[in-house]
Enzyme design. Structure first.
Site, PDB file in Angstrom:
ATOM      1  N   GLY A  76      61.783 -11.211  62.570  1.00 20.55           N
ATOM      2  CA  GLY A  76      63.150 -10.540  62.416  1.00 20.55           C
ATOM      3  C   GLY A  76      63.117  -9.098  62.224  1.00 20.55           C
ATOM      4  N   SER A  77      62.016  -8.626  61.527  1.00 17.20           N
ATOM      5  CA  SER A  77      62.162  -7.181  61.058  1.00 17.20           C
ATOM      6  C   SER A  77      61.752  -6.471  62.348  1.00 17.20           C
ATOM      7  CB  SER A  77      61.137  -6.865  60.025  1.00 17.20           C
ATOM      8  OG  SER A  77      61.470  -7.384  58.756  1.00 17.20           O
ATOM      9  N   ASN A 156      72.089 -12.118  54.130  1.00 18.54           N
ATOM     10  CA  ASN A 156      71.054 -12.778  53.414  1.00 18.54           C
ATOM     11  C   ASN A 156      70.994 -12.903  51.700  1.00 18.54           C
ATOM     12  OD1 ASN A 156      70.588  -9.764  53.981  1.00 18.54           O
ATOM     13  ND2 ASN A 156      68.919 -10.290  52.474  1.00 18.54           N
ATOM     14  N   GLN A 184      69.537 -14.837  59.328  1.00 18.38           N
ATOM     15  CA  GLN A 184      70.149 -15.756  58.673  1.00 18.38           C
ATOM     16  C   GLN A 184      71.331 -16.780  59.188  1.00 18.38           C
ATOM     17  OE1 GLN A 184      69.379 -16.437  55.487  1.00 18.38           O
ATOM     18  NE2 GLN A 184      67.956 -14.956  55.129  1.00 18.38           N
ATOM     19  N   SER A 204      64.543 -15.179  63.432  1.00 14.89           N
ATOM     20  CA  SER A 204      63.076 -15.401  63.062  1.00 14.89           C
ATOM     21  C   SER A 204      63.035 -16.748  62.915  1.00 14.89           C
ATOM     22  CB  SER A 204      62.907 -14.512  61.763  1.00 14.89           C
ATOM     23  OG  SER A 204      61.594 -14.650  61.133  1.00 14.89           O
ATOM     24  N   ALA A 205      61.763 -17.436  63.260  1.00 10.63           N
ATOM     25  CA  ALA A 205      61.656 -18.698  63.066  1.00 10.63           C
ATOM     26  C   ALA A 205      61.654 -19.372  61.842  1.00 10.63           C
ATOM     27  CB  ALA A 205      60.365 -19.176  64.044  1.00 10.63           C
ATOM     28  N   HIS A 206      61.128 -18.696  60.836  1.00 11.13           N
ATOM     29  CA  HIS A 206      60.723 -19.215  59.519  1.00 11.13           C
ATOM     30  C   HIS A 206      61.879 -19.402  58.641  1.00 11.13           C
ATOM     31  CE1 HIS A 206      60.868 -15.668  56.574  1.00 11.13           C
ATOM     32  NE2 HIS A 206      60.836 -15.115  57.788  1.00 11.13           N
ATOM     33  N   THR A 242      48.832  -9.989  73.058  1.00  9.17           N
ATOM     34  CA  THR A 242      48.716 -11.436  73.441  1.00  9.17           C
ATOM     35  C   THR A 242      49.897 -12.160  72.810  1.00  9.17           C
ATOM     36  OG1 THR A 242      46.390 -10.759  73.894  1.00  9.17           O
ATOM     37  CG2 THR A 242      46.727 -13.281  73.734  1.00  9.17           C
ATOM     38  N   CYS A 330      64.178  -5.432  40.100  1.00  8.01           N
ATOM     39  CA  CYS A 330      63.157  -4.934  39.336  1.00  8.01           C
ATOM     40  C   CYS A 330      61.784  -5.380  39.568  1.00  8.01           C
ATOM     41  CB  CYS A 330      63.769  -5.916  37.955  1.00  8.01           C
ATOM     42  SG  CYS A 330      65.501  -5.486  37.114  1.00  8.01           S
TER      43      CYS A 330
END
Length: 400
Positions: A76-77, A156, A184, A204-206, A242, A330
């Site tokens: 995603g990034s 998110n 998300q 993003s797949a995860h 690749t 934090c």
């Protein structure tokens, strides 16, 4: 039930999900049996190439796109960076202005900040107390120099779902490209890129039970976009490197599973989410729900608790076997709380005491019971030792 008897409870599905067995099974042959480079010409490339193109079709079907509009990348990034930098660099002679919101993921915000250093102008729109952007303000922000609008589909942190279709129509009517960070949202919100006026979309797949390290960017045919990664002719000359064939195959299978019955899946998660929200707000004084009360992701519950720090909440929950997250930064060497919560108008001291619980297929009703058993005790103990907690007498006097 004692902590020893309770299995670990994972409630951080917005951060990442496990990879489903069906996805692993689809990926497995491409690690060893079909290991060839799909961009080569010899016979060993045949099956890997088929796997990549089948996945491209699965992603396209899930988004209402065509396979030729899907490009695989590392996540995603990268997809966010590629969409925003790619549009900016390819269209800079036409304009130099980008419109986004104050609550975007840092993959969008930091990319926009980088572009500002290159001479681009960026408007960061505010949101209301629920984290929603006003489509009217999006329209007002567009100028003759605007080349891109980028608004996330769902946040998110607080789970608020944005009016993407309305924003997409505005951008299309004004002749401006529209990008949405849907990392998300995919698998949680039905998406049709044509109906919603989306020109570029990141995923993003995860986030939907696929493998980590693989994502995709949808690019509407005809959209001007500069390449981000150079070096080879993969992905039809648009993204060098690749191909991660097992990851791509896993992404395809995961998005197919995630979009097969979004409504049914959401019903199950929303029932647990709503019970969790009611239980927390009823049991813990000086607590509040962050995000939109109804226009939110089915699995998201984000709370703020006065007089305590989010990092302390996480550590005590982890000691009891519960994995969650906080909007407070934090633990990342920053004293600033979540930029998302601050953008909704939450005071610093309350934004510091935030907790995000995100449900998923790893959860059951028993998990909700356990969190409702543990969390009030955790907050109570932290308030007892917090210098921020007002004396009991003073608190009662103020309440009267």
């Amino acid at each position: 039930m004692s902590n020893q008897d309770q299995r670990p409870v994972y409630m951080d599905h917005a951060a990442t999900t496990f990879t489903k067995p069906e996805v692993l099974a689809a990926m497995e042959p491409y690690f060893s049996r079909y290991f060839g480079n799909p961009s080569s010409l010899y016979r060993f490339a045949g099956e890997p190439r088929k796997g990549v193109e089948a996945a491209r079709g699965q992603v396209a079907a899930a988004l209402g796109a065509t396979p030729g509009e899907i490009y695989f990348c590392a996540g995603g990034s990268e997809a966010d960076n590629w969409a925003i930098k790619g549009v900016a660099l390819a269209n800079h002679k036409r304009g130099d202005h980008i419109v986004t919101t104050a609550i975007e993921h840092h993959a969008v915000l930091h990319t926009c900040e980088w572009l500002e250093k290159q001479g681009f102008s960026v408007t960061y729109l505010p949101v209301d107390k629920f984290g929603r952007v006003d489509p009217g303000e999006v329209e007002e922000a567009i100028t003759g120099r605007t080349i891109l609008v980028s608004v996330m589909a769902a946040n998110n942190e607080i789970g608020t779902v944005q009016p993407i279709a309305r924003i997409g129509k505005i951008a299309r009517d004004r002749g401006v490209l529209f990008h949405t960070d849907a990392v998300q949202a995919v698998g949680a919100v039905p998406i049709d890129v044509d109906a919603m006026g989306i020109d570029l979309l990141s995923l993003s797949a995860h986030k939907f039970y696929g493998p980590k390290g693989i994502g995709a960017l949808y690019v509407r045919r005809g959209s001007r976009l500069e390449n981000l990664v150079h070096g080879g002719g993969q992905e039809r000359g648009r993204r060098a490197g690749t191909e991660n064939v097992p990851g791509i195959v896993g992404l395809g299978r995961a998005i197919e599973l995630a979009t097969a019955d979004i409504e049914g899946h959401n019903r199950r998660l929303a029932a647990m989410r709503d019970r969790l929200i009611r239980g927390v707000l009823d049991a813990i004084p000086d607590s509040r729900l962050n995000g939109h009360p109804t226009e939110r992701l089915a699995n998201n519950a984000n709370f703020s608790f006065r007089y305590v720090e989010g990092e302390s909440i996480l550590l005590m929950l982890d000691a009891r076997g519960i994995a969650a997250s906080t909007g407070s930064a934090c633990s990342s060497a920053s004293l600033e709380p979540s930029h998302v919560l601050l953008a909704t108008g939450l005071p610093h001291e309350e934004a510091h005491g935030s907790l995000r619980l995100t449900l998923g297929d790893a959860n059951s009703e028993e998990d909700v019971d356990y969190v409702l058993e543990v969390l009030p005790d955790v907050i109570g103990r932290l308030r007892q030792i917090s210098p921020l907690t007002p004396p009991a007498g003073k608190k009662v006097q103020e309440a009267e």
